[in-house]
Design a protein around this motif. Structure first.
Motif, mmCIF file in Angstrom:
data_model
loop_
_atom_site.group_PDB
_atom_site.id
_atom_site.type_symbol
_atom_site.label_atom_id
_atom_site.label_comp_id
_atom_site.label_asym_id
_atom_site.label_seq_id
_atom_site.Cartn_x
_atom_site.Cartn_y
_atom_site.Cartn_z
ATOM 1 N N LEU A 1 -12.439 94.012 126.213
ATOM 2 C CA LEU A 1 -13.641 93.794 125.405
ATOM 3 C C LEU A 1 -14.620 92.831 126.060
ATOM 4 C CD1 LEU A 1 -12.135 93.528 121.793
ATOM 5 C CD2 LEU A 1 -13.496 95.407 122.731
ATOM 6 N N ASN B 1 -16.087 95.212 128.597
ATOM 7 C CA ASN B 1 -16.544 96.444 127.954
ATOM 8 C C ASN B 1 -16.247 97.699 128.775
ATOM 9 O OD1 ASN B 1 -17.675 97.625 125.654
ATOM 10 N ND2 ASN B 1 -19.669 97.861 126.640
ATOM 11 N N HIS B 2 -15.092 97.717 129.421
ATOM 12 C CA HIS B 2 -14.653 98.938 130.092
ATOM 13 C C HIS B 2 -13.139 98.921 130.271
ATOM 14 C CE1 HIS B 2 -15.478 96.362 133.770
ATOM 15 N NE2 HIS B 2 -14.219 96.725 133.966
ATOM 16 N N THR C 1 -15.004 102.713 134.645
ATOM 17 C CA THR C 1 -16.225 102.765 133.856
ATOM 18 C C THR C 1 -16.768 104.188 133.843
ATOM 19 O OG1 THR C 1 -17.724 102.332 135.706
ATOM 20 C CG2 THR C 1 -16.729 100.413 134.627
#
Length: 339
Positions: free
Chosen positions: A38, A41-42, A51
């Motif tokens: 988190l 974010n990937h 990603t």
């Protein structure tokens, strides 16, 4: 004795599959084998940043075509391969993932066994205690002194599950460091506390009920399995059904999902293919030097299990568990009903 050893060996092999996958479930985040971070974010996959490549598109470094290709290759395709593979395996072999790999179901079985040793029942919702006579001919009496161990085991697995889930979302090194040094953040404490409490309640009181009625992964596997009349299923040798007369429904008692393995397939909707019913039957019959009455079947052999009829189209008798109490020294007769 060879039949009994074979039945025991199968369950030992399944135990090692479960133990290995549970270890993978716990160790995957700290080893960066698979997790979603988190803070970045990937995903991380096999130690690499995973990603969708959209940042390069937003920065104008790649065009729409390459961005769409990245989205397909890095997003849609992995989901399709994993999800499609799971559904195909379920369509062909049933809920093998649940019975042989699932880290939740391994906890379900562990707590079931401890609760049975403590109370004589694998679940607090079971109406009657299970027979003390085991499929291998030994007696196992309940020992209430094991209740604290049962509760502690449920609490331990609940905390381990909550901790593992947290490491799938936040950097594992940070979480384990904060845990060891007692410096967890308020949000981390809340996550672990609420997660542990909910999982403890589930492990103590739900377990197989969650697997049967609450697990989406299990539901989709069951639906795929039911769509294939020739998929692998536990088959019952009805021609030798009279041999069930001197058995205390060992196959029913062994099922961690509390199903009736000698029933037709539609009544075994949530079967996990754990083969404990097969092993129990083999152990019972091995004492008389006879092969078991249950085995995995597929293809045309699976059709009678689906329809409840023999190859001639006639209804076949299916033994069901008795409702009267069973003493540990005797094996009661299994009744018969037409499906």
């Amino acid at each position: 004795m060879d039949l009994m050893k074979s039945a025991t060996r199968q369950q030992k092999n399944r135990f090692w599959f479960q133990a290995g996958f549970f270890a993978l479930f716990v160790l995957a985040p700290p080893l960066d084998l698979f997790r979603f971070d988190l803070t970045q974010n990937h995903f991380f996959f096999l130690g690499q940043h995973w990603t969708l490549g959209l940042d390069a598109f937003m920065a104008g470094k790649i065009g729409p075509g390459e961005a769409a290709l990245n989205l397909f290759l890095r997003g849609f395709l992995p989901i399709a391969v994993v999800g499609g593979g799971l559904i195909w395996a379920a369509w062909r072999y049933g809920r093998l993932y649940c019975g042989w790999l699932c880290p939740h179901f391994s906890v379900v079985e562990a707590i079931n066994k401890l609760m049975y040793r403590a109370s004589g029942k694998p679940s607090v919702w079971e109406k009657n205690p299970l027979p003390e006579l085991q499929p291998n001919g030994t007696l196992r009496k309940p020992d209430r002194r094991l209740w604290p161990l049962t509760v502690l085991a449920a609490l331990f697995f609940a905390f381990l599950w909550a901790l593992s889930l947290l490491t799938y979302l936040l950097p594992p090194i940070e979480i384990y460091h904060n845990l060891i040094t007692a410096s967890l953040t308020p949000n981390q404490i809340r996550f672990l506390s609420i997660g542990t409490l909910l999982l403890f309640i589930e492990f103590m009181f739900a377990r197989h009920l969650f697997c049967r009625f609450g697990c989406a992964v299990g539901l989709f596997q069951s639906l795929a399995w039911m769509a294939n009349n020739k998929s692998m299923v536990v088959g019952f040798d009805r021609k030798r059904a009279n041999l069930c007369a001197d058995c205390n429904n060992a196959c029913d008692n062994a099922c961690p999902m509390r199903l009736k393995p000698r029933s037709v397939k539609r009544k075994m909707f949530t079967c996990t293919e754990c083969a404990q019913c097969i092993s129990a039957c083999n152990q019972v019959q091995a004492q008389q030097a006879r092969p078991g009455l249950l085995k995995w079947v597929e293809g045309l052999e699976a059709i009678p299990v689906v329809t409840g009829r023999d190859m001639n189209g006639k209804k076949a008798p299916i033994p069901v568990s008795t409702t009267r109490s069973q003493t540990p020294q005797t094996r009661t007769s299994a009744g018969f009903q037409e499906s």
